[in-house]
Design a protein around this motif. Structure first.
Motif, PDB file in Angstrom:
ATOM      1  N   TYR A   1       0.844  -1.199   0.000  1.00  0.00           N
ATOM      2  CA  TYR A   1       0.000   0.000   0.000  1.00  0.00           C
ATOM      3  C   TYR A   1       0.881   1.252   0.000  1.00  0.00           C
ATOM      4  N   ALA A   2       0.421   2.307  -0.655  1.00  0.00           N
ATOM      5  CA  ALA A   2       1.191   3.559  -0.692  1.00  0.00           C
ATOM      6  C   ALA A   2       0.237   4.691  -1.046  1.00  0.00           C
ATOM      7  N   HIS A   3       0.714   5.907  -0.896  1.00  0.00           N
ATOM      8  CA  HIS A   3      -0.110   7.083  -1.166  1.00  0.00           C
ATOM      9  C   HIS A   3      -0.306   7.256  -2.677  1.00  0.00           C
ATOM     10  N   ALA A   4      -1.557   7.355  -3.083  1.00  0.00           N
ATOM     11  CA  ALA A   4      -1.874   7.411  -4.512  1.00  0.00           C
ATOM     12  C   ALA A   4      -1.301   8.649  -5.198  1.00  0.00           C
ATOM     13  N   GLY A   5      -1.129   9.728  -4.458  1.00  0.00           N
ATOM     14  CA  GLY A   5      -0.662  10.963  -5.097  1.00  0.00           C
ATOM     15  C   GLY A   5       0.832  11.151  -5.012  1.00  0.00           C
ATOM     16  N   ALA A   6       1.464  10.509  -4.060  1.00  0.00           N
ATOM     17  CA  ALA A   6       2.846  10.861  -3.739  1.00  0.00           C
ATOM     18  C   ALA A   6       3.860   9.772  -4.058  1.00  0.00           C
ATOM     19  N   GLU A   7       3.413   8.561  -4.302  1.00  0.00           N
ATOM     20  CA  GLU A   7       4.366   7.473  -4.550  1.00  0.00           C
ATOM     21  C   GLU A   7       4.697   7.447  -6.042  1.00  0.00           C
ATOM     22  N   PRO A   8       5.964   7.671  -6.421  1.00  0.00           N
ATOM     23  CA  PRO A   8       6.307   7.639  -7.847  1.00  0.00           C
ATOM     24  C   PRO A   8       6.123   6.233  -8.418  1.00  0.00           C
TER      25      PRO A   8
ATOM     26  N   ALA B   1      -8.529   1.957  -0.580  1.00  0.00           N
ATOM     27  CA  ALA B   1      -9.142   3.284  -0.580  1.00  0.00           C
ATOM     28  C   ALA B   1      -8.880   3.952  -1.914  1.00  0.00           C
ATOM     29  N   LEU B   2      -9.752   4.919  -2.230  1.00  0.00           N
ATOM     30  CA  LEU B   2      -9.559   5.736  -3.435  1.00  0.00           C
ATOM     31  C   LEU B   2      -8.132   6.241  -3.530  1.00  0.00           C
ATOM     32  N   THR B   3      -7.581   6.684  -2.406  1.00  0.00           N
ATOM     33  CA  THR B   3      -6.309   7.410  -2.388  1.00  0.00           C
ATOM     34  C   THR B   3      -5.112   6.547  -2.004  1.00  0.00           C
ATOM     35  N   LYS B   4      -5.270   5.220  -2.113  1.00  0.00           N
ATOM     36  CA  LYS B   4      -4.152   4.325  -1.796  1.00  0.00           C
ATOM     37  C   LYS B   4      -3.836   3.422  -2.972  1.00  0.00           C
ATOM     38  N   VAL B   5      -2.547   3.283  -3.297  1.00  0.00           N
ATOM     39  CA  VAL B   5      -2.122   2.221  -4.204  1.00  0.00           C
ATOM     40  C   VAL B   5      -2.508   0.889  -3.559  1.00  0.00           C
ATOM     41  N   ALA B   6      -3.069  -0.030  -4.355  1.00  0.00           N
ATOM     42  CA  ALA B   6      -3.553  -1.306  -3.800  1.00  0.00           C
ATOM     43  C   ALA B   6      -2.380  -2.214  -3.441  1.00  0.00           C
TER      44      ALA B   6
END
Lengths: 433, 433
Positions: free
Chosen positions: B246-253, B300-305
């Motif tokens: 899991y990671a932040h959808a907006g911030a994880e390259p 979540a919408l905002t998490k990398v699965a």
């Protein structure tokens, strides 16, 4: 920026002595809102309230002026010498994603209270009021489906919340509209709709939000602090569906299948290829499908999937890139739908433009870092933040990122307290000028 | 095959008069086991029991001999002139997939009772006993996870159920082992393990199962009846998972993501391309991922699965093709896992070889169709069926397919009663020789 040496010596070393308070608050928060996996502080839910109560208690013990607005955002003010002129505001949010980490949002509020506690200890009276705000509902994207633009608390504070969203945003836990969920958290919804916005832009010299970096950029660059250049905009669709048709897994020939999982996989794979293309051309983009579900009431091992639900979270520092990927997504879905006799429906799509952080504040922050001996780089923010709403409302806004080790929006978020202290020092330096 | 003209004239026209019973039973079944979407008759669950009670009642009214075996399969026998020699068996299952259709399985049992009712009406005593069996748990693949080989009832009847499966198969509704679920449906599990198998192969001349075709082949060929050449074997994996992070959808390259949804989409798209390749080379294959879920407790919408669960249902008439695709699936998963730093785990995989239907019976069925003026083609069966267990136990086994309009394992399954009547005529013809 006046020179730091013009301030009393005690101030520049005061953050150290306030760090035990920060450590205490982080640990209390983790303990009281832990869920066995990570922490859960739902927007306008019980975990968020626990966090607000904790901060309110800390502010009382520091004898700060405490006010709540109609949306139950919490304002904690250290009075300055001049109580009439424009003042500083700092802060962030206290809610989290489901099973999130302890630092996303909370680090900014705790950095603010650390700065105010440090100033209280030195008895130094700043020139202007400094108000710390603990904001509600920043993670609304994870807690409310339906039509809404997230960042609920900051938009409410600034009079930028659309009254319609109170009905069209639906709480994923209770299935009830936002208005009802807010009322359950003590909000007087009539006041919220009718009262004047709590934060009047002309009264503020600026808004500075400290936040953990949500990706690995600072960690990989071995730098503790980032000065945010701009907040990425995004394209969000919370309720997408690919509709095909259920059929027998063993008996339906490929040629007559309308397989929602196969169609969606082709779509996702094509979007990823487009993403790589855009990056190769130097474009800024992240593309995420965080949720993907066949219908657990109907799906089976032995059935071709007739439906797959998913969501889109696409972000970029350039509006034109968002428009390009939006067009691609829609066109690709049309092509696949035609080829495979399925249907794509993206539901409501929200496109939010990127927001540049105030250039003067950014330059001052970089100077302050040099002066304080803090290594820092400028970088865009991948996540959306309350700071963008303050910027859009016309308040000079900027952000300080703190390096974190395990990304964000996950249970493993981590920061080093020495990095947090560097960020708090920079924040104090900015709030005193 | 003796000529049909050697039989009394009344017999060849008797099916027509028994059709109202068939219509009554279909309609009662639909009404009593409907779930608002389709029908639900869980293996060893309440819907299956309702269907067994209904058939038992019909058999009683026809004065058939009624017996249940240790696994609660239901045997309904019309006595023949010679009660000692080998007899005929026909039948199918009465359970369904969740929200399935009214005909898959039930059509074969109702065709059997229609034949027996028709014979009762004519007072014609067949040379041999004809036993109709209503089988339990054929759809176990949809109702039990864990290690098991489905087709529970027929394997129990033939002494081919592995005692370990009683513990390793776990009911998806209750989370309890198969043994407990069976006990709840009235099975004495000790008897089931210790008693001799109910069906002794040497006592049977053959087993003939009528079933709706589960794909669109007969409908597209405009033929009411299919004679099954072989039952496709398959490769099944019920509990597969792709693990990322899991990671932040907006911030994880992109470069540092370990996205389970993107990895799985690449896997599925590659498997589909391999499927098309195999078909181009003339191979027989169907490939289905019927269930696909990110973790709804964490996603979540905002998490990398960080996780995606799925299942595999792969079938072919050739064992070598199943082995080829199994090797491909595993190799492709390894490659993608390496490229993307994710992990694939397929859990237990079951490979079942294809089963040829008895060539003599098939030839006799084609002759009978010609004699009765029924248009028929030979074709493989995509679905697994109880008939394959009878074949594996050494009983000459064959299957009659009835054309259906909307595929199977879905709420819209449909047959025409005139096609059903043709199938029942063919079945009667076979059971009398």
């Amino acid at each position: 920026l006046a020179s730091w040496s013009d301030y009393p010596f005690a101030i520049s070393h005061s953050i150290e002595r306030a760090l035990p308070l920060a450590e205490h608050l982080f640990s209390e928060l983790r303990e009281r809102t832990g869920d066995g996996i990570g922490v859960t502080r739902a927007s306008y839910g019980p975990g968020e309230q626990i966090a607000h109560d904790l901060l309110s208690e800390a502010a009382r013990s520091l004898n700060l002026e405490i006010v709540q607005d109609a949306a139950r955002n919490l304002y904690m003010t250290l009075p300055g010498a001049d109580r009439q002129g424009p003042s500083w505001m700092t802060g962030s949010h206290l809610d989290s994603v489901p099973h999130g980490g302890n630092y996303d949002g909370a680090a900014g509020v705790i950095a603010g209270i650390t700065v105010l506690a440090a100033l209280r200890q030195t008895d130094f009276k700043p020139d202007r009021d400094i108000t710390l705000v603990a904001i509600r509902g920043e993670e609304a994207g994870s807690w409310f489906r339906g039509r809404h633009n997230s960042l609920l608390g900051s938009r409410a504070a600034l009079g930028r919340l659309d009254a319609e969203e109170l009905q069209s945003a639906i709480c994923v836990e209770t299935g009830t509209p936002l208005a009802e969920r807010m009322a359950g958290a003590g909000v007087n919804v009539d006041d919220l709709v009718n009262r004047r916005a709590a934060v009047v832009p002309a009264r503020y010299k600026g808004f500075i939000e400290l936040h953990i970096e949500q990706g690995p950029v600072l960690e990989q660059a071995r730098v503790p602090v980032g000065v945010v250049s701009a907040i990425r905009g995004g394209l969000w669709a919370r309720e997408c569906v690919c509709l095909g048709s259920y059929a027998h897994a063993g008996a339906e020939p490929r040629s007559s299948r309308r397989d929602a999982v196969m169609a969606l996989s082709e779509f996702i794979t094509a979007c990823e290829a487009k993403w790589i293309d855009i990056e190769k051309q130097g474009g800024d983009l992240v593309f995420t499908i965080g949720k993907l579900h066949t219908d657990s009431n109907v799906n089976a091992l032995t059935k071709v999937a007739g439906e797959a639900k998913f969501c889109l979270d696409i972000r970029s520092g350039d509006r034109s890139t968002l428009e390009e990927i939006q067009a691609y997504v829609q066109e690709k879905a049309r092509t696949i739908a035609g080829d495979r006799r399925v249907k794509f429906d993206f539901g409501p799509m929200t496109l939010i433009s990127p927001t540049e952080m105030n250039p003067v504040l950014r330059q001052e922050m970089l100077s302050a870092c040099a002066e304080l001996g803090i290594k820092a780089i400028q970088m865009p923010s991948g996540g959306g933040h309350d700071a963008e709403e303050f910027a859009k409302a016309g308040i000079p806004a900027s952000m300080i990122f703190i390096r974190n080790q395990n990304g964000s929006h996950n249970p493993d978020e981590a920061i080093r307290m020495e990095d947090f202290a560097q960020g708090a020092r920079l924040l104090m330096r900015m709030l005193l000028h």
